[in-house]
Design a protein around this motif. Sequence first.
Motif, PDB file in Angstrom:
ATOM      1  N   ALA A   1     -14.757   8.238  22.003  1.00 27.34           N
ATOM      2  CA  ALA A   1     -13.259   7.724  22.092  1.00 27.34           C
ATOM      3  C   ALA A   1     -12.986   7.068  20.684  1.00 27.34           C
ATOM      4  O   ALA A   1     -13.577   5.986  20.260  1.00 27.34           O
ATOM      5  CB  ALA A   1     -12.815   7.026  23.112  1.00 27.34           C
ATOM      6  N   GLY A   2     -12.190   7.792  19.752  1.00 25.77           N
ATOM      7  CA  GLY A   2     -11.987   7.094  18.555  1.00 25.77           C
ATOM      8  C   GLY A   2     -10.395   6.411  18.636  1.00 25.77           C
ATOM      9  O   GLY A   2      -9.693   6.661  18.969  1.00 25.77           O
ATOM     10  N   LEU A   3     -10.395   5.193  17.685  1.00 31.69           N
ATOM     11  CA  LEU A   3      -9.184   4.454  17.737  1.00 31.69           C
ATOM     12  C   LEU A   3      -8.576   4.600  16.283  1.00 31.69           C
ATOM     13  O   LEU A   3      -9.204   4.182  15.035  1.00 31.69           O
ATOM     14  CB  LEU A   3      -9.498   2.954  18.245  1.00 31.69           C
ATOM     15  N   PHE A   4      -7.348   4.819  16.279  1.00 33.04           N
ATOM     16  CA  PHE A   4      -6.406   4.742  14.894  1.00 33.04           C
ATOM     17  C   PHE A   4      -5.238   4.012  15.081  1.00 33.04           C
ATOM     18  O   PHE A   4      -4.506   3.885  16.162  1.00 33.04           O
ATOM     19  CB  PHE A   4      -6.018   6.466  14.837  1.00 33.04           C
ATOM     20  N   ASP A   5      -4.893   3.524  13.847  1.00 28.85           N
ATOM     21  CA  ASP A   5      -3.767   2.732  13.752  1.00 28.85           C
ATOM     22  C   ASP A   5      -2.781   3.582  12.990  1.00 28.85           C
ATOM     23  O   ASP A   5      -3.234   3.974  11.947  1.00 28.85           O
ATOM     24  CB  ASP A   5      -4.035   1.377  12.782  1.00 28.85           C
ATOM     25  N   LEU A   6      -1.804   3.815  13.865  1.00 23.41           N
ATOM     26  CA  LEU A   6      -0.700   4.841  13.167  1.00 23.41           C
ATOM     27  C   LEU A   6       0.575   4.153  12.998  1.00 23.41           C
ATOM     28  O   LEU A   6       1.643   4.749  13.079  1.00 23.41           O
ATOM     29  CB  LEU A   6      -0.463   5.857  14.075  1.00 23.41           C
ATOM     30  N   SER A   7       0.433   2.647  12.667  1.00 22.68           N
ATOM     31  CA  SER A   7       1.585   1.753  12.865  1.00 22.68           C
ATOM     32  C   SER A   7       2.557   2.240  11.680  1.00 22.68           C
ATOM     33  O   SER A   7       3.688   1.623  11.409  1.00 22.68           O
ATOM     34  CB  SER A   7       1.275   0.451  12.977  1.00 22.68           C
ATOM     35  N   HIS A   8       2.119   2.911  10.660  1.00 20.74           N
ATOM     36  CA  HIS A   8       2.967   3.486   9.429  1.00 20.74           C
ATOM     37  C   HIS A   8       4.043   4.722   9.833  1.00 20.74           C
ATOM     38  O   HIS A   8       5.103   4.621   9.201  1.00 20.74           O
ATOM     39  CB  HIS A   8       2.357   3.975   8.437  1.00 20.74           C
ATOM     40  N   MET A   9       3.758   5.319  11.208  1.00 24.98           N
ATOM     41  CA  MET A   9       4.701   6.195  11.534  1.00 24.98           C
ATOM     42  C   MET A   9       6.327   5.675  11.553  1.00 24.98           C
ATOM     43  O   MET A   9       6.480   4.436  11.976  1.00 24.98           O
ATOM     44  CB  MET A   9       4.137   6.860  12.785  1.00 24.98           C
ATOM     45  N   ALA A  10       7.320   6.490  11.710  1.00 26.95           N
ATOM     46  CA  ALA A  10       8.640   6.031  11.785  1.00 26.95           C
ATOM     47  C   ALA A  10       9.205   6.239  13.580  1.00 26.95           C
ATOM     48  O   ALA A  10       8.806   7.575  13.780  1.00 26.95           O
ATOM     49  CB  ALA A  10       9.740   6.849  10.833  1.00 26.95           C
ATOM     50  N   GLU A  11       9.755   5.516  14.042  1.00 27.92           N
ATOM     51  CA  GLU A  11      10.194   5.578  15.548  1.00 27.92           C
ATOM     52  C   GLU A  11      11.700   5.545  15.547  1.00 27.92           C
ATOM     53  O   GLU A  11      12.184   4.354  15.086  1.00 27.92           O
ATOM     54  CB  GLU A  11       9.521   4.696  16.339  1.00 27.92           C
ATOM     55  N   PHE A  12      12.423   6.320  16.285  1.00 33.27           N
ATOM     56  CA  PHE A  12      13.759   6.030  16.423  1.00 33.27           C
ATOM     57  C   PHE A  12      14.063   6.206  17.831  1.00 33.27           C
ATOM     58  O   PHE A  12      13.764   7.312  18.498  1.00 33.27           O
ATOM     59  CB  PHE A  12      14.796   6.971  15.643  1.00 33.27           C
ATOM     60  N   LEU A  13      15.003   5.287  18.445  1.00 33.86           N
ATOM     61  CA  LEU A  13      15.315   5.225  19.908  1.00 33.86           C
ATOM     62  C   LEU A  13      16.652   5.959  19.638  1.00 33.86           C
ATOM     63  O   LEU A  13      17.817   5.374  19.078  1.00 33.86           O
ATOM     64  CB  LEU A  13      15.462   4.056  20.545  1.00 33.86           C
ATOM     65  N   VAL A  14      16.979   6.793  20.343  1.00 37.12           N
ATOM     66  CA  VAL A  14      18.476   7.821  20.398  1.00 37.12           C
ATOM     67  C   VAL A  14      18.828   7.629  21.887  1.00 37.12           C
ATOM     68  O   VAL A  14      18.161   8.019  22.656  1.00 37.12           O
ATOM     69  CB  VAL A  14      17.848   9.491  20.025  1.00 37.12           C
ATOM     70  N   GLY A  15      20.061   7.098  22.179  1.00 35.86           N
ATOM     71  CA  GLY A  15      20.669   6.952  23.244  1.00 35.86           C
ATOM     72  C   GLY A  15      22.128   7.359  23.369  1.00 35.86           C
ATOM     73  O   GLY A  15      22.652   7.485  22.299  1.00 35.86           O
ATOM     74  N   GLY A  16      22.723   7.460  24.566  1.00 29.22           N
ATOM     75  CA  GLY A  16      24.093   7.873  24.664  1.00 29.22           C
ATOM     76  C   GLY A  16      24.429   8.879  25.359  1.00 29.22           C
ATOM     77  O   GLY A  16      23.494   9.698  25.888  1.00 29.22           O
ATOM     78  N   THR A  17      25.684   8.911  25.775  1.00 28.47           N
ATOM     79  CA  THR A  17      26.074  10.015  26.774  1.00 28.47           C
ATOM     80  C   THR A  17      25.785  11.472  26.031  1.00 28.47           C
ATOM     81  O   THR A  17      25.291  12.308  26.777  1.00 28.47           O
ATOM     82  CB  THR A  17      27.650   9.918  26.998  1.00 28.47           C
ATOM     83  N   HIS A  18      26.047  11.543  24.571  1.00 28.56           N
ATOM     84  CA  HIS A  18      25.555  12.804  24.172  1.00 28.56           C
ATOM     85  C   HIS A  18      24.500  13.210  23.396  1.00 28.56           C
ATOM     86  O   HIS A  18      24.251  13.504  22.677  1.00 28.56           O
ATOM     87  CB  HIS A  18      26.939  12.932  22.903  1.00 28.56           C
ATOM     88  N   ALA A  19      23.531  11.897  23.847  1.00 30.18           N
ATOM     89  CA  ALA A  19      22.018  11.798  23.223  1.00 30.18           C
ATOM     90  C   ALA A  19      21.323  13.341  22.891  1.00 30.18           C
ATOM     91  O   ALA A  19      20.998  14.063  21.872  1.00 30.18           O
ATOM     92  CB  ALA A  19      21.190  10.890  23.694  1.00 30.18           C
ATOM     93  N   ALA A  20      21.579  13.961  24.038  1.00 30.17           N
ATOM     94  CA  ALA A  20      20.705  15.266  24.305  1.00 30.17           C
ATOM     95  C   ALA A  20      21.248  16.207  23.416  1.00 30.17           C
ATOM     96  O   ALA A  20      21.028  17.172  22.655  1.00 30.17           O
ATOM     97  CB  ALA A  20      20.516  15.955  25.495  1.00 30.17           C
TER      98      ALA A  20
END
Length: 377
Positions: free
Chosen positions: A57-76
């Motif tokens: 089991a290897g452990l990686f720091d990937l905190s440089h990746m970009a994350e976006f939370l998409v929400g709303g009635t028309h999100a899909a």
Amino acid sequence: MENSVTDQPLHPSEARLSPLDAVHVAAGAAFTDFAGWKMPVRYGSDLAEHETVRTAAGLFDLSHMAEFLVGGTHAAAFLDFALAGQASVIAPGRAKYSLLLAENGGILDDLVVYRLDDQHFWVVANAANHEVVAMALAERRASFDAIVDDETANCALIAIQGPEALAVLGRLESLSGVDLQSVPYYGIAQGSYGDANVLVARTGYTGEDGFELYLDVAAAPALWNDLVAAGAVACGLAARDTLRLEAGMPLYGHELSRETFPVQAGIGRVVALGKPGDFVGRAAVEAGPPVGARVLVGLTAEGKRAGRAEYPVLRDGGVIGEVTSGALSPTLGIPIAMAYVDPDAAAIGTELSLDVRGTAIPARVVSLPFYSRKAVS
């Protein structure tokens, strides 16, 4: 996903720091400049870290990746228009690999889309393309009732990968609310780590089973240390690069680019041409790349000298392609590479050569991936 890993010089005054930076420094990591971030490239031996992921089991720091939370009635509906895949058919708790295309059909980024519930999606993009993705999502949501929140600065990402990842993660008493065994491949669950909320996804970029954990930056050091205490071994981005290459996973900036059509890269299946309505890049993808456009293949070579990115691929002495990623495979013990070649040289079994610093090394076109845990185990 991701961009290439090299030992680039660091510019400390300019580099962004991971929330785990102090942990890495204390562990004696060597660092590299990676898409503007100071990230651990290795802790000791690249080969040992690679083998750890294949066997334990290897452990990686990937905190440089970009994350976006998409929400709303028309999100899909918004994501169906903005991306090449069909987000609306993703069930809550599941995920899909997808592409963000330009109008001309080229790839702006490859990303993973997780559906948290009916109206919320978690979109993960590459660090180097953070601003490109943020701008494209902002522009493409104009006519939709959807909100896009950039959570990158608030979120740490820790990946645990390897055949023992499930067992190691299961030892954490502070992780609750998630039945790890029931999380499917390309699934995601919401739980808690101590007082912090955590998203636990069964995804990765190594060709092994494993999990990626998203949580508040303040809680990340404790989680990392708990995972090390439970048996995970810290690994750097150099090992992650050879792992993904063996698994035949494309790398943005090498196999994928703004000039690359999905079908050229062998990922045309990701584009949901059957979904209703328009999406950015549809017309160009339907028209297809120019006649004779090069296509991505896997290559194995003889000896121990590996072709590297930008090395020419030869046939009968003439250049018919170029290597995009290459290395001496730690698992297989032979040189492997991915390359774009002329279509008439892409058939499995075709005999080619790699120009390795002026020496023609015999190579052969093979199917991808080079390594599969099901086939090897």
